[in-house]
Design an enzyme around this catalytic site. Sequence first.
Site, short mmCIF file in Angstrom:
data_model
loop_
_atom_site.label_atom_id
_atom_site.label_comp_id
_atom_site.label_asym_id
_atom_site.label_seq_id
_atom_site.Cartn_x
_atom_site.Cartn_y
_atom_site.Cartn_z
N CYS A 1 37.95 36.51 42.54
CA CYS A 1 37.78 37.79 41.85
C CYS A 1 36.69 37.66 40.77
CB CYS A 1 39.08 38.20 41.18
SG CYS A 1 40.41 38.52 42.34
N CYS B 1 37.50 36.16 37.22
CA CYS B 1 38.04 34.78 37.16
C CYS B 1 37.16 33.78 37.92
CB CYS B 1 39.45 34.76 37.74
SG CYS B 1 40.55 35.91 36.92
N CYS C 1 48.94 38.44 37.22
CA CYS C 1 47.93 39.23 37.93
C CYS C 1 47.78 38.72 39.37
CB CYS C 1 46.61 39.15 37.17
SG CYS C 1 45.31 40.18 37.86
N CYS C 2 47.69 37.40 39.53
CA CYS C 2 47.57 36.82 40.88
C CYS C 2 48.81 37.12 41.70
CB CYS C 2 47.36 35.31 40.81
SG CYS C 2 45.66 34.80 40.56
N CYS D 1 45.64 30.20 42.64
CA CYS D 1 46.16 31.55 42.41
C CYS D 1 47.65 31.62 42.69
CB CYS D 1 45.42 32.56 43.29
SG CYS D 1 45.62 32.28 45.05
FE1 SF4 Z 1 43.83 38.70 38.90
FE2 SF4 Z 1 41.98 36.83 38.44
FE3 SF4 Z 1 44.05 36.35 40.09
FE4 SF4 Z 1 42.10 38.04 40.80
S1 SF4 Z 1 41.93 35.81 40.46
S2 SF4 Z 1 44.24 38.36 41.08
S3 SF4 Z 1 41.63 39.02 38.82
S4 SF4 Z 1 44.10 36.71 37.85
#
Ligand code: SF4
Length: 253
Positions: free
Chosen positions: A212, A215, A129-130, A238
């Site tokens: 985010c 998280c 996701c990151c 991240c």
């Molecule tokens: Fe995704 Fe969490 Fe990374 Fe944001 S901090 S990009 S929601 S995994």
Amino acid sequence: MSQIKPTKNGSSKPESVRGQLAELNRQFEGTHPDRVLAWASGTFGAKAVIGTGFGPSGIFLIHRAHILGLVTPVFYLDTQLLFEETYALRDKLEQKLGISIHKVSPDLSVREQAEKHGEELWNRDPNHCCYIRKVAPLKKYLSDKEAWITGIRRNQSVTREDTQIVEYDAVSDVIKINPLAAWDNDRIWDYIRKHDLPYNPLHDEGFPSIGCIPCTSPVAEGEDERNGRWRGEEKIECGIHFSDVTGRFERDA
Ligand code: SF4
């Protein structure tokens, strides 16, 4: 002062650049961040950019660049999952300083990411996701830049304790500049209060590090300020500052 001008697209030589970096770091260690910011602007012009997540360090750097009259652009990674308080802070900073903060967006919306990779990827594979929402957009944005100025500091976490003031970022082929590497949180907060600068109100509710929504959680007394990020996971970065996860997802972003 050395004038580092790496050429983009892989033709720079990390080994020789590293040699110059050692000398720069020797000169900059113990000096005020203003000197580093002025050097970055003088060396790279508008090809040096300040990246911010709207934490106190970023606010400090944005304000100092403004006070110094530098032409350094400012950007943030808009994952589309930031707190409304963070977006409100962006607006306040733009208004107070009369600047425009550039939004860097991922290729996929949150909905498109869910359709391609499943709902709430951050719960199942936060590194992926990151990568989609932060690492890949950053790399794309920096592809025509020469230097990336960040607010990271050595005492934020164990992962950051070796941070140098000037580094080479091989992932994006830019010089990475960390003017606050040796500073501590209290000194930055003193500055923010003294200059009555806006900050994220979530900091007053136990969130020293804010990213985010899914998280980010508050930290307990005695924890590192980044322990509230990705709570329950080993992950505390991240991937934009440390390349251990970068590249693993490139074909599947
Ligand atoms: Fe995704 Fe969490 Fe990374 Fe944001 S901090 S990009 S929601 S995994």
